[in-house]
Scaffold this motif. Structure first.
Motif, short mmCIF file in Angstrom:
data_model
loop_
_atom_site.label_atom_id
_atom_site.label_comp_id
_atom_site.label_asym_id
_atom_site.label_seq_id
_atom_site.Cartn_x
_atom_site.Cartn_y
_atom_site.Cartn_z
N ALA A 234 -52.00 -14.81 55.43
CA ALA A 234 -51.83 -16.12 54.81
C ALA A 234 -52.69 -17.13 55.57
O ALA A 234 -53.06 -16.90 56.72
N VAL A 235 -52.98 -18.24 54.92
CA VAL A 235 -53.71 -19.33 55.58
C VAL A 235 -53.19 -20.66 55.08
O VAL A 235 -52.98 -20.85 53.88
N PHE A 236 -52.92 -21.55 56.03
CA PHE A 236 -52.58 -22.93 55.70
C PHE A 236 -53.83 -23.77 55.94
O PHE A 236 -54.31 -23.88 57.06
N CYS A 237 -54.37 -24.32 54.87
CA CYS A 237 -55.53 -25.20 54.94
C CYS A 237 -55.04 -26.64 54.97
O CYS A 237 -54.16 -27.01 54.20
N PHE A 238 -55.64 -27.46 55.86
CA PHE A 238 -55.09 -28.78 56.12
C PHE A 238 -55.37 -29.81 55.05
O PHE A 238 -54.94 -30.94 55.16
N ASN A 239 -56.14 -29.45 54.01
CA ASN A 239 -56.12 -30.22 52.77
C ASN A 239 -56.50 -29.30 51.62
O ASN A 239 -56.88 -28.13 51.82
N ASP A 240 -56.39 -29.79 50.41
CA ASP A 240 -56.56 -28.93 49.24
C ASP A 240 -58.01 -28.50 49.02
O ASP A 240 -58.26 -27.40 48.54
N VAL A 241 -58.98 -29.37 49.33
CA VAL A 241 -60.37 -28.96 49.10
C VAL A 241 -60.76 -27.85 50.08
O VAL A 241 -61.52 -26.94 49.72
N LEU A 242 -60.24 -27.87 51.30
CA LEU A 242 -60.42 -26.74 52.21
C LEU A 242 -59.85 -25.47 51.58
O LEU A 242 -60.46 -24.40 51.63
N ALA A 243 -58.66 -25.59 51.00
CA ALA A 243 -58.00 -24.43 50.40
C ALA A 243 -58.80 -23.88 49.22
O ALA A 243 -58.91 -22.65 49.06
#
Length: 330
Positions: A234-243
């Motif tokens: 899993a990965v938590f990206c610190f904003n949506d565009v990163l995700a």
């Protein structure tokens, strides 16, 4: 206008300015005439008679960011409901651009500033010589005496990471960590706190820092993780565009989302709701933020000595396909 309503100019003025000494019948006639003639009051002229312009400045780091674009739209709408006009300044998120906001807007015809600093520390904000009323947004620290509005980034990051843990993920990476202070630092604190509370290892080898908060940054960060020696699920990206950038790289490398790697973001931008898969995210209450920013600034303009407020923006966790899969969603 007065002729159409069959009243005096003074009565029209009383209705427009919400004067209490107007009968409901008279108010109804004037409002009908306003609607028929499509009359719009000259807010600037009316405000200048009271020593105010009716214009607010909104200073944001990056207008191409979907989050800041949505925020600007909401603040513009909130100001319009109060009969105010918003002028937008893009700072670029650097010291030079932010110094212009802190010291260089005094000559402009504005009543106050809503400012989201990215590079300027709190002590420099406090040292500004300009006395134009200012409301601060965001997480970069804020000096005493300033109205301030922000999401609790530590708690929000902890909860979105906890969601990933509850989905059965144990090797949860992060993209977007920063050094010093600010959004990336706070979200990293919440991410680490959730892992520690669950008894999971905080592995620095799967925490990516130094990337721009962009789709390209997310794509590069995800490639770095996949090329590393440590497995992730899993990965938590610190904003949506990163995700969104991370999801693109996963698809290019043949990974399934969320079956192989679950992905979560932060901000709840519109693109994430319509991406494939749709993006699990932290959803701040942006309309609330906008309404409060305008309210606080209007209050500060009217009462310069009033005590400052620190407002916390509500948020929700929005589980979608990027962590839950299509079979779990209705």
């Amino acid at each position: 206008m007065a002729d159409r309503a069959g009243v005096s100019f003074k009565t029209v003025s009383n209705v427009i300015n919400n004067h209490p000494n107007v009968t409901p019948q008279t108010r109804e006639k004037v409002m009908a005439a306003i609607a028929e003639l499509r009359y719009r009051p000259n807010v600037s002229a009316r405000s200048l008679r009271h020593g105010r312009s009716g214009f607010l400045a909104l200073a944001l780091p990056e207008l191409t960011s979907p989050y800041f674009a949505a925020l600007a739209s909401e603040i513009g709408s909130a100001a319009k409901r109060e009969g105010l006009v918003v002028l937008i300044e893009e700072t670029g998120g650097d010291r030079e651009g932010e110094q212009i906001v802190l010291e260089g807007l005094a000559s402009h015809l504005i009543d106050g500033i809503i400012f989201s600093p990215m590079a300027t520390p709190a002590e420099e904000v406090a040292a500004r010589s300009d006395t134009t009323p200012m409301v601060l947004l965001g997480e970069r620290g804020y000096p005493a005496g300033y109205d301030h509005i922000a999401v609790d980034n530590v708690r929000a990051a902890r909860e979105i990471t906890q969601h990933l843990i509850e989905c059965g993920r144990t090797r949860i990476a992060a993209i977007g960590a920063e050094h010093g202070s600010g959004t990336g630092v706070l979200r990293a604190c919440g991410y680490r706190a959730a892992l520690e509370a669950a008894g999971l290892n905080v592995d620095p080898d799967i925490i990516v820092s130094g990337v721009s908060y962009s789709r390209a940054g997310g794509a590069r960060g995800m490639a770095e993780l996949l090329d590393g020696a440590q497995p992730i699920d899993a990965v938590f990206c610190f904003n949506d565009v990163l995700a969104l950038g991370a999801v693109r790289t996963l698809h290019q490398r043949g990974y399934r989302v969320p079956e192989d790697v679950a992905v979560a973001g932060f901000d709840d931008i519109e693109d994430g709701r319509y991406s494939s898969p749709s993006l699990t995210t932290v959803s701040p209450d942006v309309p609330f933020l906008a309404d409060e920013a305008v309210r606080l600034l209007a209050r500060r303009v009217a009462e310069p000595g009033v005590a400052a407020e620190d407002i916390e923006v509500p948020f929700t966790i929005e589980p979608r396909e990027s962590t839950m899969g299509t079979n779990h969603l209705t």
